[in-house]
Enzyme design. Structure first.
Site, PDB file in Angstrom:
ATOM      1  N   THR A 154       6.251   0.878   2.147  1.00 19.87           N
ATOM      2  CA  THR A 154       7.253   1.373   2.455  1.00 19.87           C
ATOM      3  C   THR A 154       6.192   2.543   3.265  1.00 19.87           C
ATOM      4  O   THR A 154       5.457   3.210   3.085  1.00 19.87           O
ATOM      5  CB  THR A 154       7.669   2.662   2.254  1.00 19.87           C
ATOM      6  OG1 THR A 154       8.641   1.478   0.688  1.00 19.87           O
ATOM      7  CG2 THR A 154       8.781   3.546   2.380  1.00 19.87           C
ATOM      8  N   LYS A 182       6.893  10.869  -0.103  1.00 20.56           N
ATOM      9  CA  LYS A 182       6.950  10.616   1.260  1.00 20.56           C
ATOM     10  C   LYS A 182       7.847  10.325   1.993  1.00 20.56           C
ATOM     11  O   LYS A 182       8.070   9.886   2.849  1.00 20.56           O
ATOM     12  CB  LYS A 182       5.853   9.150   0.551  1.00 20.56           C
ATOM     13  CG  LYS A 182       5.457   8.915   1.916  1.00 20.56           C
ATOM     14  CD  LYS A 182       4.939   6.818   1.283  1.00 20.56           C
ATOM     15  CE  LYS A 182       6.262   6.728   0.402  1.00 20.56           C
ATOM     16  NZ  LYS A 182       5.789   4.932   0.983  1.00 20.56           N
ATOM     17  N   LYS A 201      15.162   0.347   4.114  1.00 17.56           N
ATOM     18  CA  LYS A 201      14.559   1.133   3.765  1.00 17.56           C
ATOM     19  C   LYS A 201      14.155   2.564   3.226  1.00 17.56           C
ATOM     20  O   LYS A 201      14.872   3.530   2.563  1.00 17.56           O
ATOM     21  CB  LYS A 201      12.811   0.521   3.681  1.00 17.56           C
ATOM     22  CG  LYS A 201      11.762   1.278   1.752  1.00 17.56           C
ATOM     23  CD  LYS A 201      12.583   1.093   1.116  1.00 17.56           C
ATOM     24  CE  LYS A 201      11.592   1.361  -0.203  1.00 17.56           C
ATOM     25  NZ  LYS A 201      12.670   1.174  -1.575  1.00 17.56           N
ATOM     26  N   LEU A 255       0.864  -1.350   0.130  1.00 16.42           N
ATOM     27  CA  LEU A 255       0.097  -0.064  -0.103  1.00 16.42           C
ATOM     28  C   LEU A 255       0.317   1.268  -0.397  1.00 16.42           C
ATOM     29  O   LEU A 255       2.015   1.128   0.367  1.00 16.42           O
ATOM     30  CB  LEU A 255      -1.148   0.099   1.109  1.00 16.42           C
ATOM     31  CG  LEU A 255      -1.592  -1.493   1.589  1.00 16.42           C
ATOM     32  CD1 LEU A 255      -2.419  -1.718   2.689  1.00 16.42           C
ATOM     33  CD2 LEU A 255      -2.983  -1.252   0.303  1.00 16.42           C
ATOM     34  N   PRO A 256       0.010   2.212  -0.426  1.00 18.70           N
ATOM     35  CA  PRO A 256       1.032   3.836  -0.650  1.00 18.70           C
ATOM     36  C   PRO A 256       1.457   3.737   0.781  1.00 18.70           C
ATOM     37  O   PRO A 256       2.878   4.599   0.903  1.00 18.70           O
ATOM     38  CB  PRO A 256      -0.499   4.661  -1.548  1.00 18.70           C
ATOM     39  CG  PRO A 256      -1.055   3.489  -1.659  1.00 18.70           C
ATOM     40  CD  PRO A 256      -1.088   2.788  -0.786  1.00 18.70           C
TER      41      PRO A 256
HETATM   42  P1  NAD Z   1       0.611   2.376  -6.651  1.00 19.25           P
HETATM   43  O1  NAD Z   1      -0.264   3.381  -5.745  1.00 19.25           O
HETATM   44  O2  NAD Z   1       0.515   2.200  -7.668  1.00 19.25           O
HETATM   45  O3  NAD Z   1       0.033   1.224  -5.561  1.00 19.25           O
HETATM   46  C1  NAD Z   1      -0.780   0.904  -4.539  1.00 19.25           C
HETATM   47  C2  NAD Z   1      -2.319   0.321  -4.474  1.00 19.25           C
HETATM   48  O4  NAD Z   1      -2.258   0.505  -3.545  1.00 19.25           O
HETATM   49  C3  NAD Z   1      -3.180   0.968  -4.804  1.00 19.25           C
HETATM   50  O5  NAD Z   1      -3.402   0.565  -6.361  1.00 19.25           O
HETATM   51  C4  NAD Z   1      -4.245   1.568  -4.208  1.00 19.25           C
HETATM   52  O6  NAD Z   1      -5.262   1.764  -5.190  1.00 19.25           O
HETATM   53  C5  NAD Z   1      -4.114   0.458  -3.771  1.00 19.25           C
HETATM   54  N1  NAD Z   1      -4.439   0.595  -1.752  1.00 19.25           N
HETATM   55  C6  NAD Z   1      -5.010   2.197  -1.380  1.00 19.25           C
HETATM   56  N2  NAD Z   1      -4.740   1.643  -0.600  1.00 19.25           N
HETATM   57  C7  NAD Z   1      -5.865   0.830  -0.023  1.00 19.25           C
HETATM   58  C8  NAD Z   1      -7.087  -0.027   0.862  1.00 19.25           C
HETATM   59  N3  NAD Z   1      -7.558   1.015   1.853  1.00 19.25           N
HETATM   60  N4  NAD Z   1      -7.244  -0.487  -0.072  1.00 19.25           N
HETATM   61  C9  NAD Z   1      -6.364  -1.425  -0.521  1.00 19.25           C
HETATM   62  N5  NAD Z   1      -5.844  -1.468  -1.592  1.00 19.25           N
HETATM   63  C10 NAD Z   1      -5.201   0.549  -1.400  1.00 19.25           C
HETATM   64  O7  NAD Z   1       2.093   2.220  -5.415  1.00 19.25           O
HETATM   65  P2  NAD Z   1       3.081   1.093  -5.834  1.00 19.25           P
HETATM   66  O8  NAD Z   1       4.430   1.848  -6.597  1.00 19.25           O
HETATM   67  O9  NAD Z   1       2.933  -0.210  -6.267  1.00 19.25           O
HETATM   68  O10 NAD Z   1       3.966   1.507  -4.287  1.00 19.25           O
HETATM   69  C11 NAD Z   1       3.439   0.800  -3.115  1.00 19.25           C
HETATM   70  C12 NAD Z   1       4.250   0.694  -2.108  1.00 19.25           C
HETATM   71  O11 NAD Z   1       5.739  -0.284  -2.333  1.00 19.25           O
HETATM   72  C13 NAD Z   1       4.575   2.552  -1.534  1.00 19.25           C
HETATM   73  O12 NAD Z   1       4.991   2.047  -0.013  1.00 19.25           O
HETATM   74  C14 NAD Z   1       6.479   1.999  -2.219  1.00 19.25           C
HETATM   75  O13 NAD Z   1       6.622   3.554  -1.530  1.00 19.25           O
HETATM   76  C15 NAD Z   1       6.987   1.046  -1.901  1.00 19.25           C
HETATM   77  N6  NAD Z   1       7.335   1.618  -3.531  1.00 19.25           N
HETATM   78  C16 NAD Z   1       7.134   1.711  -4.309  1.00 19.25           C
HETATM   79  C17 NAD Z   1       8.561   1.035  -5.721  1.00 19.25           C
HETATM   80  C18 NAD Z   1       8.291   1.318  -6.634  1.00 19.25           C
HETATM   81  O14 NAD Z   1       9.380   1.592  -7.970  1.00 19.25           O
HETATM   82  N7  NAD Z   1       6.865   1.327  -7.619  1.00 19.25           N
HETATM   83  C19 NAD Z   1       9.669   0.478  -5.073  1.00 19.25           C
HETATM   84  C20 NAD Z   1       9.752   0.636  -4.057  1.00 19.25           C
HETATM   85  C21 NAD Z   1       9.031   0.497  -2.743  1.00 19.25           C
END
Ligand code: NAD
Length: 304
Positions: free
Chosen positions: A98, A248, A173, A67-68
């Protein structure tokens, strides 16, 4: 007992991670609150459950969340409809999001009070790492919980680290991403300077990849198009890892630093640069698009 995984949050990272679990033969169901994300997950042949109550049954043996932010993890685990009160006692909870250390510890403590094992297991390696199952995964939690989670984590990642107690995964992280945010700005500055000096950017990139100025943004994820195939800079800066997420993480790093009186001037400067970039409406672009701000009119390509 038959293994049954419930995966919550199948966005940029969660979707390929869930796909890899499915490909390895695991029984997995997924849930997301975004209709657009659900449609994409269906296109990838993931088994989507459209209601959280129907996803979290007593048969679920592992819940993985991606999740975000901390507020999203808190809502999913501890909120009104929180899953901690719904899963069976032998269910393992793995939060790969994260988030801030305190929220991670708070959720973990509530899980432990209910006799449920939980780890924080944020990842690095980006969407490409998620797709190729080469993520670095940093785990906080007991040794028992770490070992229980290890077989599943090895399906999604390549290097799995036990960082320490609950919250340590996110601590590690946050430190990692403070460096990444600074390094992406540093890579952009170097390439911009090369351009101003009228030196071929491809040559400078090749030199830096092999010389002491190398970094992950240079060798894997360059902020300019035309250097490495498959990167967001070659895809009009579609994330990837959004600038909003980097903002963030730099905020989390700044708060962590303040909480222990650590002086992190470059981390704070990077936060300022990303905060402004996001305020200008760029939060959904990939974080490597920061090169446009650093480069100014040195670049001759659009990012919109
Ligand atoms: P994203 O926004 O693409 O995906 C997050 C998903 O969570 C979204 O589809 C959103 O609709 C869903 N969501 C939010 N609240 C929800 C809830 N209450 N119930 C169900 N679903 C819910 O984000 P992402 O890029 O996949 O990143 C996710 C996490 O991973 C973050 O914490 C980010 O910091 C971390 N991260 C991302 C990357 C990257 O390259 N994108 C790399 C490492 C870590």
């Amino acid at each position: 007992m038959i293994e049954q995984i419930a995966f919550i949050g199948v966005g940029n990272m969660g979707c390929p991670m869930a796909e890899n679990l499915k490909k390895s033969g695991k029984k997995i169901k997924v849930f997301d609150i975004s209709k657009k994300t659900i449609e994409l997950a269906k296109e990838k042949n993931l088994d989507v459950i459209e209601n959280l109550n129907d996803l979290i049954t007593k048969e679920v043996t592992t819940v993985i969340t991606m999740l975000p932010e901390g507020k999203n993890s808190k809502e999913v685990f501890l909120g009104e409809n929180g899953i901690i009160n719904k899963v069976s006692k032998n269910c393992l909870l793995i939060d790969c999001s994260t988030i801030d250390i305190q929220t991670s510890i708070e959720i973990g403590k509530k899980a432990t009070e209910s006799g449920i094992k939980m780890i924080d297991a944020p990842v690095s390696g980006g969407v490409m790492g998620a797709q190729k199952a080469t993520l670095n995964i940093m785990v906080g939690g007991t040794k028992d919980a770490f070992e229980l989670a290890l077989p599943l984590l090895k399906i999604m990642g390549k290097n799995i680290f036990h960082a320490g107690d609950l919250g340590s995964g996110n601590g590690a992280k946050i430190c990692n991403n403070m460096s990444l945010g600074i390094a992406m700005i540093a890579a952009s500055e170097s390439l911009m300077l090369a351009k101003r000096l009228n030196i071929d950017i491809k040559k400078v990139h090749e030199i830096m990849k092999n010389a002491s100025g190398n970094s992950w943004p240079i060798s894997v994820y360059p902020p300019l198009p035309g250097l490495i195939e498959g990167t967001p800079s070659n895809n009009n800066y579609r994330p990837g890892f959004s600038a909003g997420m980097m903002n963030k993480d730099l905020k989390l790093a700044s708060e962590c630093a303040e909480s222990v009186s650590a002086d992190t001037p470059l981390g704070k400067m990077a936060l300022e640069i990303y905060r402004k970039f996001c305020e200008e409406g760029n939060d959904t672009k990939d974080f490597s698009a920061i090169s446009k701000v650093i480069g100014g009119d040195a670049w001759d390509y659009p990012i919109d």
